[in-house]
Design an enzyme around this catalytic site. Structure first.
Site, PDB file in Angstrom:
ATOM      1  N   PRO A 217       0.883  -1.375   0.018  1.00 16.43           N
ATOM      2  CA  PRO A 217       0.060   0.175  -0.131  1.00 16.43           C
ATOM      3  C   PRO A 217       0.943   1.229  -0.013  1.00 16.43           C
ATOM      4  O   PRO A 217       0.406   2.348  -0.561  1.00 16.43           O
ATOM      5  CB  PRO A 217      -0.797  -0.063   1.410  1.00 16.43           C
TER       6      PRO A 217
ATOM      7  N   GLU B  55      -0.654  -7.607   7.365  1.00 19.54           N
ATOM      8  CA  GLU B  55      -0.389  -6.052   7.408  1.00 19.54           C
ATOM      9  C   GLU B  55       0.907  -5.954   6.638  1.00 19.54           C
ATOM     10  O   GLU B  55       1.321  -4.851   6.601  1.00 19.54           O
ATOM     11  CB  GLU B  55      -0.173  -5.698   8.912  1.00 19.54           C
TER      12      GLU B  55
ATOM     13  N   ARG C 161       1.441  -7.315 -22.070  1.00 14.44           N
ATOM     14  CA  ARG C 161       0.945  -6.455 -23.238  1.00 14.44           C
ATOM     15  C   ARG C 161       1.762  -5.897 -24.102  1.00 14.44           C
ATOM     16  O   ARG C 161       1.655  -5.727 -25.376  1.00 14.44           O
ATOM     17  CB  ARG C 161      -0.505  -6.029 -22.912  1.00 14.44           C
TER      18      ARG C 161
ATOM     19  N   ASP D  12      -2.440   3.112 -27.239  1.00 15.27           N
ATOM     20  CA  ASP D  12      -3.569   3.229 -26.141  1.00 15.27           C
ATOM     21  C   ASP D  12      -3.473   4.261 -25.163  1.00 15.27           C
ATOM     22  O   ASP D  12      -2.505   5.228 -25.235  1.00 15.27           O
ATOM     23  CB  ASP D  12      -3.555   1.840 -25.454  1.00 15.27           C
TER      24      ASP D  12
HETATM   25  N1  LIG Z   1      -0.268  -2.813  -4.622  1.00 12.00           N
HETATM   26  C1  LIG Z   1      -1.066  -2.638  -3.638  1.00 12.00           C
HETATM   27  C2  LIG Z   1      -2.240  -2.600  -2.898  1.00 12.00           C
HETATM   28  C3  LIG Z   1      -3.092  -1.238  -2.841  1.00 12.00           C
HETATM   29  N2  LIG Z   1      -3.184  -0.364  -4.178  1.00 12.00           N
HETATM   30  N3  LIG Z   1      -3.796  -1.290  -2.071  1.00 12.00           N
HETATM   31  N4  LIG Z   1      -3.437  -2.109  -1.129  1.00 12.00           N
HETATM   32  C4  LIG Z   1      -2.447  -2.896  -1.614  1.00 12.00           C
HETATM   33  C5  LIG Z   1      -1.763  -3.860  -0.890  1.00 12.00           C
HETATM   34  C6  LIG Z   1      -0.546  -4.887  -1.217  1.00 12.00           C
HETATM   35  C7  LIG Z   1       0.058  -5.397  -0.579  1.00 12.00           C
HETATM   36  C8  LIG Z   1      -0.168  -5.831   0.651  1.00 12.00           C
HETATM   37  C9  LIG Z   1       0.044  -6.976   1.479  1.00 12.00           C
HETATM   38 CL1  LIG Z   1       1.555  -7.461   1.681  1.00 12.00          CL
HETATM   39  C10 LIG Z   1      -0.907  -6.616   2.623  1.00 12.00           C
HETATM   40  N5  LIG Z   1      -1.952  -5.984   2.377  1.00 12.00           N
HETATM   41  C11 LIG Z   1      -3.078  -5.646   3.204  1.00 12.00           C
HETATM   42  C12 LIG Z   1      -2.721  -4.094   3.673  1.00 12.00           C
HETATM   43  C13 LIG Z   1      -3.901  -3.488   3.550  1.00 12.00           C
HETATM   44  C14 LIG Z   1      -3.612  -2.150   4.536  1.00 12.00           C
HETATM   45  C15 LIG Z   1      -2.431  -2.053   5.154  1.00 12.00           C
HETATM   46  N6  LIG Z   1      -1.601  -2.824   5.174  1.00 12.00           N
HETATM   47  C16 LIG Z   1      -1.753  -4.137   4.402  1.00 12.00           C
HETATM   48  C17 LIG Z   1      -1.590  -5.352   1.279  1.00 12.00           C
HETATM   49  C18 LIG Z   1      -2.328  -4.615   0.310  1.00 12.00           C
END
Ligand SMILES: N#Cc1c(N)n[nH]c1-c1ccc2c(Cl)cn(Cc3cccnc3)c2c1
Length: 242
Positions: free
Chosen positions: A88, A115, A157, A172
């Site tokens: 995130p 997390e 792609r 695109d």
């Molecule tokens: N890319 C991307 C992305 C995005 N755009 N939103 N959420 C993610 C994403 C990617 C990797 C993980 C992993 Cl590893 C655990 N979580 C759950 C989480 C949720 C909130 C805080 N901490 C962890 C992920 C969320």
């Protein structure tokens, strides 16, 4: 290109073997290998997570199991990897990132859950290989798997031979910094709506101008940030109206 994905949900990545990417894999353009992180656990419960140091909600993925998994996966092929870790808090994954990744011989994705993955995993491998923590957008997912599906499709792609029509990738949205304009096909009139006259005129210069205007108009309305980011020399005199 070789793509390795380490995850506790390998089934989530099954779509990588379908359609576009499936054909690319069959043609040998892309090799995709999925690895279940739990294969590198040693306890009966196949534990991959533990409580966070310092307290706080949720669990963090253990560095030991990730280290054993990534050591084994990286060593399984001689091509030097770029390690991509969806997170995130990662840098934004954009079309420019996709173009850069399309030049790599090998991408290894570390798909976390809970997390996140103990930070020492990224820090350790960053001393040996290029490691990117990337985010696919400003919203919150439950793990990295959906992000890997998005990233792999956006990259694959762009590889020569993957798309039936190579001009698609070149023309695109985002490729010229603008959003695509509207597209039309037969019938000429549908539910009382006619296809814009210019598109049926056969006048290729007028059609190109009309398409550019619609792309500029749509970009100005929906993504003014993209328009503002365009280098000066990418807008010609006829574009100045936007
Ligand atoms: N890319 C991307 C992305 C995005 N755009 N939103 N959420 C993610 C994403 C990617 C990797 C993980 C992993 Cl590893 C655990 N979580 C759950 C989480 C949720 C909130 C805080 N901490 C962890 C992920 C969320």
């Amino acid at each position: 290109m070789r793509i390795d994905v380490v995850t506790i949900f390998p089934g989530y990545l099954a779509p990588l073997r379908e359609s576009l990417l499936g054909r690319a894999a069959d043609a040998g353009l892309i090799e995709v290998a999925l690895h279940d992180l739990r294969s590198w656990t040693h306890d009966v419960h196949q534990t991959v997570d533990d409580a966070p140091y310092g307290g706080g909600p949720g669990m963090v993925m253990r560095p030991q199991v990730w280290g054993e998994a990534l050591d084994a996966v990286i060593a399984s092929d001689s091509r030097p990897p770029r390690l991509v870790v969806p997170a995130p808090a990662g840098r934004s994954f954009t079309q420019a990132t996709a173009r850069a990744y399309a030049t790599e011989q090998r991408l290894v994705f570390a798909c976390g859950r809970y997390e996140g993955i103990d930070q020492r995993v990224v820090d350790h491998y960053s001393r040996q290989f290029p490691v990117d923590e990337v985010s696919i957008g400003d919203y919150v997912l439950v793990g990295g798997e959906a992000a890997v599906l998005v990233i792999v499709e956006a990259v694959a792609r762009l590889l020569p031979g993957v798309l039936g029509n190579p001009r698609s990738a070149a023309e695109d949205s985002f490729s010229d910094g603008l959003l695509e304009g509207p597209a039309y096909t037969r019938p000429e009139v549908w539910r009382g709506q006619a296809v814009p006259e210019v598109l049926r005129s056969g006048n290729h210069g007028a059609i190109a101008r009309w398409r550019r205007d619609r792309a500029l108009e749509r970009t100005a309305k929906r993504r003014p940030d993209l328009l503002a980011a365009l280098p000066e020399d990418r807008l010609d005199a006829a574009d100045q109206a936007f």
